[in-house]
Each structure stands twice: as C-alpha cells, then as structure tokens.
Design a protein around this motif. Structure first.
Motif, short mmCIF file in Angstrom:
data_model
loop_
_atom_site.label_atom_id
_atom_site.label_comp_id
_atom_site.label_asym_id
_atom_site.label_seq_id
_atom_site.Cartn_x
_atom_site.Cartn_y
_atom_site.Cartn_z
N TYR A 84 0.78 -1.08 0.20
CA TYR A 84 0.20 -0.02 -0.08
C TYR A 84 0.90 1.30 0.00
O TYR A 84 1.68 1.42 0.73
N ALA A 133 3.09 4.31 -7.49
CA ALA A 133 2.24 3.16 -7.21
C ALA A 133 2.39 2.16 -8.39
O ALA A 133 2.54 0.96 -8.03
N VAL A 176 -0.83 -0.62 -4.44
CA VAL A 176 -2.18 -0.11 -4.41
C VAL A 176 -1.90 1.36 -3.56
O VAL A 176 -1.57 1.23 -2.52
N VAL A 190 -3.63 4.15 -1.66
CA VAL A 190 -4.57 4.45 -0.87
C VAL A 190 -4.75 6.06 -0.71
O VAL A 190 -3.99 6.78 -0.39
N THR A 227 -10.24 9.68 -4.65
CA THR A 227 -10.43 8.84 -5.69
C THR A 227 -10.77 9.53 -6.92
O THR A 227 -10.62 9.23 -8.16
N VAL A 254 -6.88 5.65 -13.25
CA VAL A 254 -7.55 4.39 -12.91
C VAL A 254 -8.00 3.74 -14.34
O VAL A 254 -7.83 2.53 -14.58
N LYS A 299 -4.40 0.88 -9.27
CA LYS A 299 -5.35 0.20 -8.27
C LYS A 299 -5.46 1.28 -7.37
O LYS A 299 -4.55 1.43 -6.67
N LEU A 300 -6.69 1.60 -6.67
CA LEU A 300 -7.03 2.53 -5.58
C LEU A 300 -7.87 1.80 -4.47
O LEU A 300 -8.65 0.88 -4.81
N GLU A 301 -7.50 2.09 -3.29
CA GLU A 301 -8.53 2.16 -2.05
C GLU A 301 -8.69 3.25 -1.21
O GLU A 301 -7.91 4.10 -1.43
#
Length: 142
Positions: free
Chosen positions: A5, A110, A116, A118, A122, A129, A135-137
């Motif tokens: 992350y 990243a 990922v 974070v 977003t 993306v 990839k996002l969280e």
C-alpha cells in the motif's frame, strides 16, 4: 517485507489530526507492515510543515512527521516512475484531460512498484485508474 500500500498525503495527514478518521486508523493498524509513502508525499508533508508559522501546532506536526519517517519507508520517485508519469501526462493532455502533476507522480510511483494507492481523493485519480494499471483503495469508506 514487500510493501503493498502506497499511502497518499491525505491518508498520512489523518495521523496528525486531533480526531483522525477511525476507519483510516483501523485499516492502517491492520496493514501497517505493508505500507509505505512516496517521496512526493514526503515532499508535500515537509512543504506543508515549512509553510506553517512557528508555534505549538508546527512543533506537533514536526513530531508527527518524525514518527511517520520512522514508521513508513519512503519509496523513491525513480526513472521508471518518471517514464510512467511522463507518458501518462502526455497522453492525457492529448485527450484534453490535464492532470495534477504531484498526483500523477504519486500514481506513477504506485504503478511502477506494483502497489495499491490508498487515497481519499479517488475522483482526482479516476482518469489514471481508467487509463492505466493503477489500483485504488479509500480507507475512509472501507
């Protein structure tokens, strides 16, 4: 241990708030051994600190940054990341979608490291993306 992350600046800054978001703190505690920050995030945090007037708050933030430096490895923005960032910025500008430079550098870091990202922002990263392997969280909503 491989870091999975990459924490964006808005996630790391939660740790210095008087009342940090409990979901963010909980997710971090569960995954702290797998987290890192980018050199761009570190730069943004130092820049923010240096802009602050001297006083208790600045001293507190400086202490928080010292703890963050001990807890989270800093992933460099290297040539591979720069290639990804430059290509992505160019392609998105051609499509009429200029992107924030720092965000693109963080996203490229990243991607280059298979991590990922974070973030709570977003929407800012949505074009990346949609057009890359990013990839996002969002730990605010996990």
């Amino acid at each position: 241990m491989k870091k999975i992350y990459l924490l964006d600046t808005n996630i790391v800054s939660e740790f210095s708030k008087e009342r940090p978001n409990s979901k963010v703190v909980e997710e971090y505690v569960l995954r702290k051994d797998f987290c890192a920050i980018s050199s761009i995030t570190w730069q943004e945090m130092i820049h923010g600190l240096e802009r602050m007037p001297d006083g208790k708050r600045k001293n507190y933030i400086a202490e928080c940054l010292s703890e963050i430096k001990e807890a989270l490895p800093v992933i460099p923005y290297d040539q591979f990341s720069a290639n990804i960032c430059g290509e992505f910025l160019g392609k998105m500008e051609q499509k009429g979608h200029p992107l924030p430079y720092s965000d693109t550098q963080i996203a490229a870091t990243a991607i280059a490291n298979g991590m990922v990202l974070v973030t709570h922002n977003t929407e800012d990263f949505a074009p990346m993306v949609e057009n890359s392997f990013l990839k996002l969280e969002d730990w605010f909503s996990e």
